[in-house]
Design an enzyme around this catalytic site. Structure first.
Site, PDB file in Angstrom:
ATOM      1  N   ASP A   1     -12.969   8.424  -4.494  1.00 24.05           N
ATOM      2  CA  ASP A   1     -12.114   7.552  -3.924  1.00 24.05           C
ATOM      3  C   ASP A   1     -10.682   8.446  -3.719  1.00 24.05           C
ATOM      4  O   ASP A   1      -9.541   7.892  -3.915  1.00 24.05           O
ATOM      5  CB  ASP A   1     -11.560   6.276  -4.680  1.00 24.05           C
ATOM      6  CG  ASP A   1     -12.721   5.519  -5.213  1.00 24.05           C
ATOM      7  OD1 ASP A   1     -13.875   5.344  -4.594  1.00 24.05           O
ATOM      8  OD2 ASP A   1     -12.698   5.135  -6.372  1.00 24.05           O
TER       9      ASP A   1
ATOM     10  N   GLU B   1     -14.540  -2.785   2.269  1.00 20.95           N
ATOM     11  CA  GLU B   1     -13.307  -1.986   1.218  1.00 20.95           C
ATOM     12  C   GLU B   1     -13.036  -0.609   1.911  1.00 20.95           C
ATOM     13  O   GLU B   1     -13.621  -0.021   2.762  1.00 20.95           O
ATOM     14  CB  GLU B   1     -13.972  -2.107  -0.045  1.00 20.95           C
ATOM     15  CG  GLU B   1     -15.228  -0.848  -0.329  1.00 20.95           C
ATOM     16  CD  GLU B   1     -15.607  -0.924  -1.602  1.00 20.95           C
ATOM     17  OE1 GLU B   1     -15.365  -1.903  -2.557  1.00 20.95           O
ATOM     18  OE2 GLU B   1     -16.946  -0.069  -1.813  1.00 20.95           O
TER      19      GLU B   1
END
Length: 365
Positions: free
Chosen positions: A58, A268
């Protein structure tokens, strides 16, 4: 009878000889082509991991004071069985990485924030982001509170690598996951956030958290898909300043993307960047594993769906950031090259192309 025995013995001898030749040949081939096999394996991936001493995912990348800083999740093996809620992603701290240039040596600045130092936190430090304003660096992070509900917190530091000191409470009115902060040319900062499934966004569909709500989405394929959220940040970057709005994504005919449209709808991992006066909202489609983009003339939308710009990586999740460095654009992302396990990932970077027509070039990772 004797003829059958002779044939049998001959056959065994032939088979043994062939087996010996085959084994010898395989051994020689293995010894001769080890380097070639290694090279082939490496070529299966577009780029190589930035670091290998820890697992990272991420990656939110920023350029502060001319240096590239990367704010990733720190993956660990917590021994939790894999499930659709993502309980096996049980991160407990953040390490910040930095480098002088793309391809340069990467520095791990160590633990910048630990879950044990966040008074209100329960478990699971998921994907963070960072920002800078008026001499202060801000680290935004989602973590489940002690009631197992995701909230978004903020921590501050006078240094981009930390350590960061968290506020005593989460941001008022915050929920779900994946905060991404974009500061426009006029100095206004916006936060984009949210994620369905384990990110709990669907459990806030009524405006209040429903602990017994859907575990996936709105559960109606024919209604508009759940949207990412966007909100203006206060001048001190510590609170929301105004109402939380939907990031509406329409198709080229002006119709919203539907819940059933798993190849295109938001799941997301949102990000925002601006190029040639266009706002590019980019995000993950989650269970179909694409990175997609949509564009608008305003940072809050509505946005027009543009298409895929990164094909699926190895591993279940896709999460990225996009940043301009020395006149070129780069995408930071992750896959599972080092571990082969979906919860133990490694961050990477490659160049991003903006085509003359405003579309994004497709990347095959």
């Amino acid at each position: 009878m004797n003829r059958k025995i002779y044939i049998l013995r001959s056959s065994i001898a032939i088979i043994s000889a062939v087996s010996l030749i085959t084994l010898t040949s395989c051994k020689e081939e293995k010894e001769t082509h080890t380097d070639e096999t290694k090279e082939t394996t490496e070529k299966e991936f577009l780029t190589q991991p930035l670091v290998s001493h820890i697992y990272t995912a991420d990656p939110s990348a920023h350029v502060f004071d001319g240096r590239i800083y990367i704010y990733p999740s720190h993956d660990i093996d917590a021994g939790i069985p894999e499930n659709d809620n993502g309980d096996h992603f049980d991160m407990r701290d953040y390490h910040i990485l930095s480098m002088d240039s793309i391809g340069g040596e990467v520095t791990d600045h160590g633990v910048a924030l630990d879950i044990k130092d966040i008074p209100w936190a329960g478990r699971q430090l998921w994907a963070p982001d960072a920002a800078y304003k008026n001499g202060t660096y801000y680290l935004y992070f989602p973590v489940k509170d002690k009631d197992d509900v995701f909230r978004i917190g903020v921590a501050t530091s006078k240094s981009p690598q930390g350590p960061f000191t968290p506020e005593k409470e989460p941001i008022k009115g915050s929920f779900s996951i994946d905060p991404a902060v974009f500061t426009d040319e006029d100095g206004t900062s916006y936060m984009y956030f949210g994620g369905i499934w384990g990110g709990q966004l669907q459990q806030w569909a009524s405006g209040k958290f429903d602990a017994n709500g859907s575990k996936t989405d709105l559960e109606d394929p024919n209604v508009p898909a759940l949207s990412c959220k966007v909100v203006k940040l206060s001048d001190d970057m510590l609170q929301f300043d105004g109402p939380v709005q939907d990031v509406v994504i329409n198709d080229s005919n002006g119709k919203p993307l539907l819940t059933s449209d798993h190849d295109r709808r938001f799941f997301e991992g949102s990000w925002m960047h601006k190029y040639n006066n266009k706002y590019y909202f980019t995000y993950s489609t989650g269970d179909t594993h694409y990175l997609d983009y949509a564009t608008s003339d305003k940072p809050t939308g509505p946005f027009v769906y543009g298409g895929h710009f990164m094909n699926p990586v190895q591993g279940w999740t896709t999460h990225h950031s996009i940043v301009e460095i020395n006149g070129k654009w780069y995408i930071f992302y992750h896959d599972t090259q080092l571990s082969g396990k979906t919860h133990l990932r490694n961050v990477k970077v490659t160049e991003l192309t903006h085509n003359p027509d405003g579309s994004l070039g497709l990347i095959n990772p």
